[in-house]
Design a protein around this motif. Sequence first.
Motif, PDB file in Angstrom:
ATOM      1  N   GLU A 140      -8.980   0.386  -3.778  1.00  0.00           N
ATOM      2  CA  GLU A 140     -10.320   0.515  -3.337  1.00  0.00           C
ATOM      3  C   GLU A 140     -11.411  -0.508  -3.875  1.00  0.00           C
ATOM      4  N   ILE A 141     -12.226  -0.808  -3.228  1.00  0.00           N
ATOM      5  CA  ILE A 141     -13.209  -1.734  -3.849  1.00  0.00           C
ATOM      6  C   ILE A 141     -14.483  -1.110  -4.428  1.00  0.00           C
ATOM      7  N   PRO A 161     -17.491  -0.418   1.533  1.00  0.00           N
ATOM      8  CA  PRO A 161     -16.386  -0.816   2.681  1.00  0.00           C
ATOM      9  C   PRO A 161     -15.621  -1.858   2.766  1.00  0.00           C
ATOM     10  N   ASP A 162     -14.392  -1.892   3.489  1.00  0.00           N
ATOM     11  CA  ASP A 162     -13.539  -3.014   3.579  1.00  0.00           C
ATOM     12  C   ASP A 162     -14.262  -4.405   3.921  1.00  0.00           C
ATOM     13  N   GLY A 163     -13.916  -5.283   3.316  1.00  0.00           N
ATOM     14  CA  GLY A 163     -14.728  -6.631   3.819  1.00  0.00           C
ATOM     15  C   GLY A 163     -15.835  -6.972   2.648  1.00  0.00           C
ATOM     16  N   GLU A 190       0.889  -1.230   0.107  1.00  0.00           N
ATOM     17  CA  GLU A 190      -0.013   0.219   0.039  1.00  0.00           C
ATOM     18  C   GLU A 190       0.877   1.053  -0.039  1.00  0.00           C
ATOM     19  N   ARG A 249     -11.971  -8.699  -2.139  1.00  0.00           N
ATOM     20  CA  ARG A 249     -12.348  -7.590  -1.131  1.00  0.00           C
ATOM     21  C   ARG A 249     -11.347  -7.535  -0.175  1.00  0.00           C
ATOM     22  N   LEU A 250     -11.141  -6.394   0.506  1.00  0.00           N
ATOM     23  CA  LEU A 250     -10.067  -5.937   1.307  1.00  0.00           C
ATOM     24  C   LEU A 250     -10.251  -6.541   2.574  1.00  0.00           C
ATOM     25  N   LEU A 251      -9.059  -6.876   3.305  1.00  0.00           N
ATOM     26  CA  LEU A 251      -9.026  -7.534   4.667  1.00  0.00           C
ATOM     27  C   LEU A 251      -8.065  -6.556   5.316  1.00  0.00           C
ATOM     28  N   PRO A 252      -8.124  -6.661   6.802  1.00  0.00           N
ATOM     29  CA  PRO A 252      -6.915  -5.893   7.315  1.00  0.00           C
ATOM     30  C   PRO A 252      -5.841  -6.654   7.464  1.00  0.00           C
ATOM     31  N   MET A 279      -5.841  -8.477   0.418  1.00  0.00           N
ATOM     32  CA  MET A 279      -6.822  -8.591  -0.614  1.00  0.00           C
ATOM     33  C   MET A 279      -6.999 -10.138  -0.380  1.00  0.00           C
ATOM     34  N   ARG A 328      -2.915  -3.675   4.411  1.00  0.00           N
ATOM     35  CA  ARG A 328      -4.489  -4.310   4.142  1.00  0.00           C
ATOM     36  C   ARG A 328      -3.892  -5.498   3.119  1.00  0.00           C
TER      37      ARG A 328
END
Length: 424
Positions: free
Chosen positions: A258-259, A268-270, A252, A297-300, A310, A308
Motif C-alpha cells: 500500500e502507499i 491510489p496507485d500512481g 504480490e 509509488r505503485l505502477l501497474p 513500484m 504491480r
Amino acid sequence: MPGGPEELRARQIVRLRATLRHVYANVPFYRDMLDAVGLQPDDFHDFSDLAKLPLTSKDDLRANYAFGLLAVDEDQIARIHASSGTTGTPVVVAYTKYDLDIWASVVARSIRAAGGRPGDTVHIAYGYGLFTGGLGAHYGAERLGCTVIPASGGVTARQVQLINDLRPEIIMVTPTYMLTLLDEFERQGLDAAESSLRIGIFGAEPWTEAMRREIEQRGGLTAVDIYGLSEVIGPGVAQESATTKDGLHIWEDHFYPEIVGPDGAVLPDGQPGELVLTTLTKEAMPVIRYRTRDMTRLLPGSSYAPFRRMARISGRSDDMIILRGVNVFPTQIEEIVLRVPGLAPHFQLLLTRPEQLDELTVLVEAAPGSAEAREAGARDAAAAEIVRVVKDSIGVTVQAKVVDPGTLERSTGKMRRVIDERST
Ligand code: DLL
C-alpha cells in the motif's frame, strides 16, 4: 504464478485472512490491534478492510525486542537476522524453515527476472551475516540452480581477482560497492566492461537512473534493481525485470503493498508516498501494515509479469534533508553530480549549522585524470555548476566542493551519504 488480477486478489485475501488468524492466535500485539478496531480475521473480505488497521512501525518492532512478535514457538525458528540500523535496540527477525523456503523462491524469481538462468555463476558481494543481503541472495541463487561465489563484502582487490578467474555472469552487490569494484578494476589495469559479468542485481540502498547508466557503461552489463527489507523478509520483495527495466515488480503473492500519505491515509496507485507492506505467507514473524519509510509509488504490471510494480525508491523519509524548508533527497543530488563532466560518482553530503541555519555541502571527487583533478579553476567551475543546477532544479542553495580523487570514504556495503555535523 497467478492468472489474472482477480485471481491474484482472491488468493491474496485468502492468504491475508490466514495470516491474520495466525497472528491473532499467537501475537498479543496484533490481537490487541484487531480487538481495538473491533475486527476479527474473518471480517477481512477486501483490501479496503486492511486500511482500517493502524500502521506498524520500526518502534513497535523495537518495543517488542527480541521475540515479542514471534508467531511460532521458539524451537520452530530456523534462522535469525537483524536489520542494519547502527544505533539503539536492533530489530531481530526470525524465519521458520518454510519462511526460508519462500525467501529462496522469491529471490530465485528475482534473479530470473534479472535475466539469470540455471547454470549461471553468481558472485555475491552483499555482506554475509546478520544482514539479510548475503545469505538471502545466496539461497535464492542456489534455488535457481546457479553456481554461487559467496564473496561477501570487503577485500576489494580479491573480489576483482575472483571475478577475473571464476568468470561469473552475474554480480549481486550494493550499487555503491559496485563503484568501488569498478575503480579497483581500473587500479589493476583491467577493463571491467571486458569481464565475464553481464548482469548486475543492485539494491539495499537508493540509487538513480544516472547511476544505472554509469555502472552499465563502465561495467559493460545490464543493471537492475532489487528491493527488500529485513522486517518483511530481506532482498526479494520486489525486482526489476531486465526486459522492461522500468520499476520493480512486487511479488504480490507474498507481500501486499500500500502507499500512504504523511497522515497515514492510503493513496491510489500512481500517487507518490510511503510504502507499507503486509506479509501474506510469513510464519515466524509476519508483519501487518509495516511502514517501510521508503518513498515510491505503485505502477501497474508490465509485459513481464502481472504483479504491480513500484517505482525506484526515491529515498527514505528518514534520509530526507529539510534545508530551509525545502525537502532534499540524496538521490536528487546523485542525479546532478553524475551529470557534471569531470567529476567521479563518489560524493557525500555534509550537513552543518555554522550559525542559526543549516547548510548542506556537496563533497564530490574529481574524476581521475580530469582537468578538475589538476586545476583549481576547473574545480571551482564544476562546483559552481553543481550549486547552479541544485538551485535550478531543487530550489535551494547548497555549497559544493570538489576534492581530490580517492579522498572520500568508499563503500563496502551500504554507503553513508549524509554526514550530519550539526551540534543540535
Ligand atoms: O537491505 C535487504 C536487501 C539486501 C535488499 C540486498 C536488496 C539487496 P535492510 O538492511 O533491512 O535490508 O534495509 C532495508 O534498505 O527499507 C530501503 O530503505 C533500503 N533498500 C533496500 N533495497 C533498496 C533499493 C536490505 N533497491 C532498507 N532501493 C529498505 C532503495 C533500498 N533502497
